[in-house]
Design an enzyme around this catalytic site. Structure first.
Site, short mmCIF file in Angstrom:
data_model
loop_
_atom_site.label_atom_id
_atom_site.label_comp_id
_atom_site.label_asym_id
_atom_site.label_seq_id
_atom_site.Cartn_x
_atom_site.Cartn_y
_atom_site.Cartn_z
N ASP A 1 -23.97 -15.64 -26.11
CA ASP A 1 -23.33 -15.79 -25.17
C ASP A 1 -22.80 -15.99 -23.94
O ASP A 1 -21.34 -14.66 -24.18
CB ASP A 1 -22.83 -17.36 -25.52
CG ASP A 1 -23.34 -18.34 -24.83
OD1 ASP A 1 -24.31 -18.14 -23.43
OD2 ASP A 1 -23.23 -19.71 -24.72
N LYS B 1 -31.27 -13.02 -30.87
CA LYS B 1 -30.36 -13.95 -31.56
C LYS B 1 -31.08 -15.32 -30.81
O LYS B 1 -30.72 -16.22 -29.48
CB LYS B 1 -29.25 -14.31 -31.81
CG LYS B 1 -28.74 -15.21 -32.74
CD LYS B 1 -27.14 -15.06 -32.73
CE LYS B 1 -26.27 -16.65 -33.63
NZ LYS B 1 -25.58 -16.17 -33.37
N ASP C 1 -31.59 -18.99 -30.03
CA ASP C 1 -30.04 -20.09 -30.84
C ASP C 1 -31.32 -21.67 -29.74
O ASP C 1 -31.30 -21.91 -29.27
CB ASP C 1 -29.13 -19.79 -30.08
CG ASP C 1 -27.53 -20.77 -31.19
OD1 ASP C 1 -28.60 -21.47 -31.67
OD2 ASP C 1 -26.44 -20.00 -30.24
N MET C 2 -30.63 -22.83 -30.51
CA MET C 2 -31.06 -23.74 -30.49
C MET C 2 -29.39 -25.09 -30.73
O MET C 2 -29.56 -24.47 -31.19
CB MET C 2 -32.10 -24.67 -29.97
CG MET C 2 -32.58 -26.01 -30.66
SD MET C 2 -33.14 -26.34 -31.54
CE MET C 2 -33.79 -28.18 -31.36
N ASP D 1 -22.84 -21.13 -38.94
CA ASP D 1 -21.35 -20.99 -38.05
C ASP D 1 -19.85 -20.45 -38.68
O ASP D 1 -19.28 -19.86 -38.18
CB ASP D 1 -21.37 -22.30 -37.07
CG ASP D 1 -22.71 -21.22 -35.89
OD1 ASP D 1 -22.86 -20.70 -35.94
OD2 ASP D 1 -22.32 -22.43 -35.20
#
Length: 743
Positions: free
Chosen positions: A368, A477, A479-480, A549
């Protein structure tokens, strides 16, 4: 023949390698009943198991007690109302407001192979691997047709079920419940229910409880499976364990709201149903339109939980995952998230990449923070253009430099989301899922895009694909990071708002199908705030899913145990991270972190430039170990030998190659004790009459376990008498044993 129809007895018998599934057509009306599911049987004269010769008899003989019949009969796909008090698989609401529906047998056909499920992920097979029974049922009064599909995997103990529901009338009706499958069992002796529960950073912990009178259910209403529940349930005979006992496993190939519900009624019958959660679901079916339910995978094992696990693994590896990476080594990656979070520039990223390349890491992933004005998690989702102020030279420069270092390059996206502070939201606020007139609910300061809209799907795909075309990117990757709330679409008509949850999931599937079609060599890893979307539906598009995570080695033991109960190790994203761990603050040995991550895709989640010299020197050794054992981990049979989630002291798992040539055993001691007595460990899955040589490859703490390294034992001794594992001095120690057949 895997599927046999006994016309005289009106019985369908579906045979897998070790099991039989029997469906019967009862009475002149054509009630479809589940006769038997269990260990393989011979013959088809078993309709008596439906108990239709007992009071209250069938309606054609004793219609005065029709309700009693409906309450007792083991419907294979129960309807709604009509005396069915245990819950059904289908419910409707007609224009006149009526809700009763009862599908009755009309016809059937048997086809070779397995038809693909329209618009959704599904398991697949060659014609010589699978046969499919399709039973057509109708309720003429409600103008509903239901085609029940049963795919039979002849060499696996698997039945895959789904349903097509069609409007055969002249008026529209509303489908308010559309489940995929039902399983009827006698709860005598009693069954236990095994499910996988958790929360963020502690996903899929196994929980076992007895099935008792009443209804127990697990479900999600979050628009995804969620961290809290997984679309899996096992029914295990009391007393069954990893090695023995009858176990039935159910798993839904779906990535949205689900429900699995088990009811024990007054007759001690156990009915379990699985499918899309009817909460908030209402699908309008116009004349001649069809609705397709997701597939439900039903696994039978008479070799305990372990037998069920290995069947799921074999099915998903060979008949669900499509990626070219399914059997290939995954590149060892370094993800930038815990190394830099949002605080980076081109120079810092390349410093990380240079050190990673020196260590032998093969893939550098920029997480990110590379787009829009994304310097924290409050802005820019939806603005998928490179922040060239932060990344001088853009992604093209970073990708080029990373490749010149001999590594591949990967990138993080969160394509389903939109930030209130974004150019996209300012231009298209109606693209966010929301209810007009209500204060919208934020999570992580973001909204969810309305993927029921074609223009939104096209925009998202255009953004992602244009970035992937702009430079050399081999890994994504996806992601949500938040669930769905405020369920409202500015696009859907008022009487179709109840379709939003399911249409959203179909939109996700369309996006990922387009992605893997245009970029077939892309390594796609799904993620949802960690492991909130770890389900078979996602495996159809990506060969691996980020497991959690929480990368702490001890926390990962329970997370990975529960995950591996259903899903192959080759699908579990697992990384070595820095200590103290960023989630729980625990410090564990670098070697132990490596052993735990080896039971997955393997990678690193840390700043390699800040490691100690000893830790830096350990990385090439761990990578060498991953490549040495990677094929075995990806393709071997998995055995659970000890469970830290149960004993709270130690954990142990074993992988055995399909040809029984080699095996890998991992032992993790979480808590040390004031005892010098070693543990006796009985292995599994080896050939009894074959000799095996053991090699110990543990940390410096397991010197005692190296005393038998290089020694040879018969498989029967290793499995029945076992070996002795000496307790290490200190907590969190790991031992790795490689076992090789002697020739």
């Amino acid at each position: 023949m895997a599927i046999v129809f006994d016309k005289e007895n009106r019985i369908f018998k579906l045979d897998t390698l070790n099991s039989s599934y029997v469906v019967g057509i009862c009475d002149v009306e054509g009630f479809v009943g589940q006769v038997y599911f269990g260990k393989k049987i011979d013959g088809t004269n078993c309709s008596y198991l439906m108990r239709t010769d007992e009071a209250p008899f069938v309606p054609s003989v004793n219609n005065r007690d029709r309700v009693s019949f409906m309450e007792c009969f083991p419907f294979d796909y129960p309807g709604n109302g009509c005396g069915n008090f245990r819950g059904g698989c289908i419910a409707i609401r007609t224009q006149s407001g009526h809700t009763e529906v009862l599908p009755l047998y009309v016809s059937h056909k048997i086809v070779a192979g397995k038809p693909k499920l329209k618009g959704m992920p599904s398991v697949f097979a060659e014609e010589n691997q699978c046969s499919t029974l399709q039973i057509t049922c109708q309720d003429q009064s409600a103008a509903v047709e239901v085609v029940l599909s049963y795919a039979v995997f002849e060499n696996l103990d698997v039945i895959v079920r789904s349903a097509e529901i069609k409007n055969i009338g002249s008026d529209s009706f509303y489908l308010t419940k559309a489940l995929s499958a039902c399983l009827n069992l006698e709860n005598d002796p009693a069954y236990d229910i095994i499910t996988l529960h958790g929360s963020w950073a502690r996903e899929r912990h196994p929980v076992r409880r007895q099935a008792t009178k009443g209804t127990f259910s697990i479900s999600s209403f979050r628009g995804e499976g969620g961290h809290q529940e997984n679309p899996f349930m096992a029914l295990a005979c009391c007393g069954s364990n990893q090695e023995s006992g009858q176990v039935y496993g159910l798993n839904l190939v779906y990535s949205g709201n689900f429900v699995i519900e088990s009811t024990v009624n007054q007759f001690n019958s156990l009915r379990t149903m699985i499918g899309i959660n009817p909460e908030g679901f209402c699908w309008k079916l116009d004349p001649s339109e069809s609705f397709f339910t997701p597939e439900a995978v039903m696994v039978y094992s008479d070799q305990g939980i372990g037998g069920m696990t290995r069947t799921f693994h074999n099915l998903y590896r060979n008949h669900l995952v499509r990626s070219p990476y399914k059997f290939k080594p995954r590149p060892v990656l370094l993800n930038s998230w815990e190394a830099a979070y949002f605080d980076f520039n081109t120079e810092k990223l390349l410093d990380l990449a240079k050190q990673a390349a020196k260590s032998g890491i093969e893939l550098f992933v920029l997480d990110d923070g590379w787009f829009g004005k994304r310097n924290d998690d409050n802005t820019s989702l939806g603005d998928w253009h490179v922040n060239t102020e932060k990344l001088k030279g853009g992604l093209e420069l970073v990708s080029r430099e990373v490749h010149q270092l001999g590594m591949k390059f990967g990138l993080w996206f969160e394509p389903e989301m939109i930030s209130p502070d974004s150019d996209l939201y300012r231009k298209h606020p109606d693209w966010a899922i929301a209810v007009p007139g209500r204060t919208p609910s934020l999570a992580r300061n973001q909204f969810v895009l309305d993927l029921s809209r074609k223009e939104v799907i096209d925009y998202v795909y255009g953004c992602v694909s244009s970035i992937l075309r702009s430079c050399q990117i081999e890994y994504v990757k996806w992601d949500m990071n938040r669930p769905l709330t405020d369920i409202g679409s500015a696009f859907l008509l008022p009487d179709r708002q109840g379709e939003l949850f399911h249409r959203y999931v179909l939109g996700v599937y369309e996006l990922q199908e387009r992605l893997v079609t245009e970029f077939p060599d892309l390594l796609l890893e799904n993620c949802s705030g960690g492991g909130a979307r770890f389900d078979p539906g996602m495996l159809y598009y990506s060969p691996q899913i980020w497991c959690s995570d929480d990368t702490d080695a001890v926390e990962r033991l329970s997370i990975q145990e529960g995950t591996a109960m259903v899903y192959p190790l080759s699908c579990m994203g697992a990384h070595v991270s820095v200590c103290p761990n960023h989630t729980v603050g625990r410090t564990t040995p670098f070697s132990t972190r490596g052993f735990v991550a080896l039971a997955g895709t393997f990678g690193y989640e840390l700043d390699v430039t800040k490691l100690s010299e000893e830790e830096k020197a350990s990385i090439p050794t761990q990578i060498e170990m991953y490549h040495k054992y990677g094929d075995l981990v990806r393709s071997g049979d998995y055995y659970r030998l000890a469970s830290y989630s149960q004993n709270r002291e130690w954990d142990c798992w074993q992988i055995v190659s399909k040809d029984k040539e080699e095996s890998l055993v991992t032992v993790i001691q979480v808590l040390s004790a004031a005892s010098s007595k070693s543990r006796r460990l009985c292995l599994q899955g080896l050939e009894p009459s074959t000799e095996y040589t053991i090699f110990a490859e543990g940390s410096s703490a397991d010197a005692d376990n190296k005393c038998f390294s290089g020694k040879t034992f018969y498989g029967s001794l290793l499995m029945n008498a076992g070996i002795l594992i000496h307790r290490a001095w200190g907590d969190f120690q790991g031992t790795l044993l490689y076992i090789k057949k002697r020739h």
